[in-house]
Scaffold this active site. Structure first.
Site, PDB file in Angstrom:
ATOM      1  N   TYR A  71      55.037  -2.715 -25.328  1.00 33.51           N
ATOM      2  CA  TYR A  71      56.025  -3.265 -26.256  1.00 33.51           C
ATOM      3  C   TYR A  71      57.303  -3.556 -25.466  1.00 33.51           C
ATOM      4  O   TYR A  71      58.219  -2.745 -25.407  1.00 33.51           O
ATOM      5  CB  TYR A  71      56.347  -2.272 -27.369  1.00 33.51           C
ATOM      6  CG  TYR A  71      55.272  -2.047 -28.405  1.00 33.51           C
ATOM      7  CD1 TYR A  71      54.136  -2.839 -28.470  1.00 33.51           C
ATOM      8  CD2 TYR A  71      55.407  -1.034 -29.357  1.00 33.51           C
ATOM      9  CE1 TYR A  71      53.163  -2.627 -29.429  1.00 33.51           C
ATOM     10  CE2 TYR A  71      54.448  -0.812 -30.326  1.00 33.51           C
ATOM     11  CZ  TYR A  71      53.321  -1.610 -30.358  1.00 33.51           C
ATOM     12  OH  TYR A  71      52.363  -1.390 -31.321  1.00 33.51           O
ATOM     13  N   PHE A 220      49.942  -3.530 -39.576  1.00 32.82           N
ATOM     14  CA  PHE A 220      49.988  -4.799 -40.297  1.00 32.82           C
ATOM     15  C   PHE A 220      49.861  -4.598 -41.806  1.00 32.82           C
ATOM     16  O   PHE A 220      49.420  -5.494 -42.526  1.00 32.82           O
ATOM     17  CB  PHE A 220      48.909  -5.778 -39.806  1.00 32.82           C
ATOM     18  CG  PHE A 220      49.025  -6.143 -38.349  1.00 32.82           C
ATOM     19  CD1 PHE A 220      50.262  -6.336 -37.751  1.00 32.82           C
ATOM     20  CD2 PHE A 220      47.899  -6.286 -37.566  1.00 32.82           C
ATOM     21  CE1 PHE A 220      50.360  -6.670 -36.409  1.00 32.82           C
ATOM     22  CE2 PHE A 220      47.984  -6.625 -36.230  1.00 32.82           C
ATOM     23  CZ  PHE A 220      49.225  -6.816 -35.642  1.00 32.82           C
ATOM     24  N   GLY A 224      50.126  -8.178 -43.017  1.00 33.79           N
ATOM     25  CA  GLY A 224      48.846  -8.723 -43.453  1.00 33.79           C
ATOM     26  C   GLY A 224      48.312  -9.718 -42.444  1.00 33.79           C
ATOM     27  O   GLY A 224      48.331  -9.478 -41.234  1.00 33.79           O
TER      28      GLY A 224
END
Length: 304
Positions: A71, A220, A224
């Protein structure tokens, strides 16, 4: 509706155990701390703002932060931001990370061999400034979706035995891969994509984790199908209607629905925005009716 966090964080079903570590069910995902879009596709976040978000998250009761050495953007590293914001770390703070994927300094992706996993673990240790990692998830690559993970998970088990890792988890796995991993070493969590509209096989794995006493940590849950890019532009009518009825955001509804999937389900919503952080934490107090849960779980054809 107020966006304040629950007044009683010790309320029923508000915590779960990751091995011998107890965490509140609403945690924090660090992916979005580094930029307006992850992985250097957007503008970098303001460093001081990201640090302030992390510190505010802990003030609001977050004791589980999910991160990864990969990240990072050209100017920001999630692990280093966590170190700068929170070290020396609170005794009850659990930091989980992921290995197997990696990125070189240019940002190009690569996937570690079993022998290279130690280097990835040590990279996380250096960046976070720790002598061991609370929880390491083996993040399975798409190409290995139906293959064996035994060699890689076995390598992590050896690092656990060596004291570099306290607990192990698996990420983006099938039920068969979970079985394979559990035959090698204890698994305390499964971290898979999951949210409203999840397919039946994903729902079955979530239920199995509950039966086994393993934490299920969806990612998510808010985004989504938008995945790393963030929430999709359009939400189904049912989600919008429930949000309107409660006077909250669709993101809060999605998080509240996720938490209702079982007491073993944890949430790790990520944001670099202080206001969104407050809203995400408040979702833990949002109570959806059985009728609303059923409506969201069984969307109509136009909302699938």
């Amino acid at each position: 509706m107020s966006t304040s966090p629950p007044a009683n964080p010790g309320a029923e079903h508000s915590t779960w155990r990751l091995g011998d570590l107890t965490v509140r069910r609403v945690g924090f995902g660090a992916m979005r701390l580094t930029g307006t879009e992850p992985f250097d596709r957007g503008l970098p976040r303001d460093r001081d703002r990201s640090i302030a978000v992390l510190r505010r998250a802990v003030e609001l009761g977050v004791d589980h932060i999910d991160t990864a050495a990969y990240y990072f953007s050209s100017t920001r590293s999630a692990n280093e931001l966590i170190n700068r914001a929170l070290a020396p770390y609170p005794e009850d703070l659990v930091i989980s990370t992921k290995v197997w994927p990696g990125r070189d300094p240019s940002g190009a992706w690569w996937w570690a061999t079993p022998e290279q996993l130690r280097g990835q673990v040590e990279e996380n240790l250096r960046q976070l400034g720790r002598d061991h990692l609370d929880l390491v998830n083996l993040r399975v690559p798409p190409r290995q979706r139906n293959g064996s993970i035994a060699e890689h998970f076995g390598a992590l088990a050896e690092l656990r035995d060596a004291g570099l890792i306290r607990h192990l988890g698996v990420s983006h796995v099938t039920s068969e891969q979970l079985t394979e991993a559990r035959a090698i070493a204890p698994v305390v969590c499964v971290q898979n994509p999951y949210g409203i509209g999840a397919p039946s096989e994903d729902r079955a794995l979530l239920r199995r984790c509950g039966e086994l006493g393993i934490a299920f940590v969806p990612f998510f849950a808010i985004a989504g199908p938008g995945r790393e890019a963030g929430p999709a532009a359009e939400d189904g009518e049912a989600v919008r209607a429930v949000a309107h009825a409660h006077g909250v955001s669709v993101a809060q509804v999605r998080l509240a629905w996720t938490l209702r999937q079982g007491p073993h389900v944890l949430a790790i919503p990520g944001t670099g925005d202080p206001d969104h952080l407050e809203q995400n934490m408040a979702a833990g107090a949002l109570r959806l009716s059985e009728e609303e849960i059923a409506r969201l779980t069984s969307p109509g054809p136009d909302e699938a």
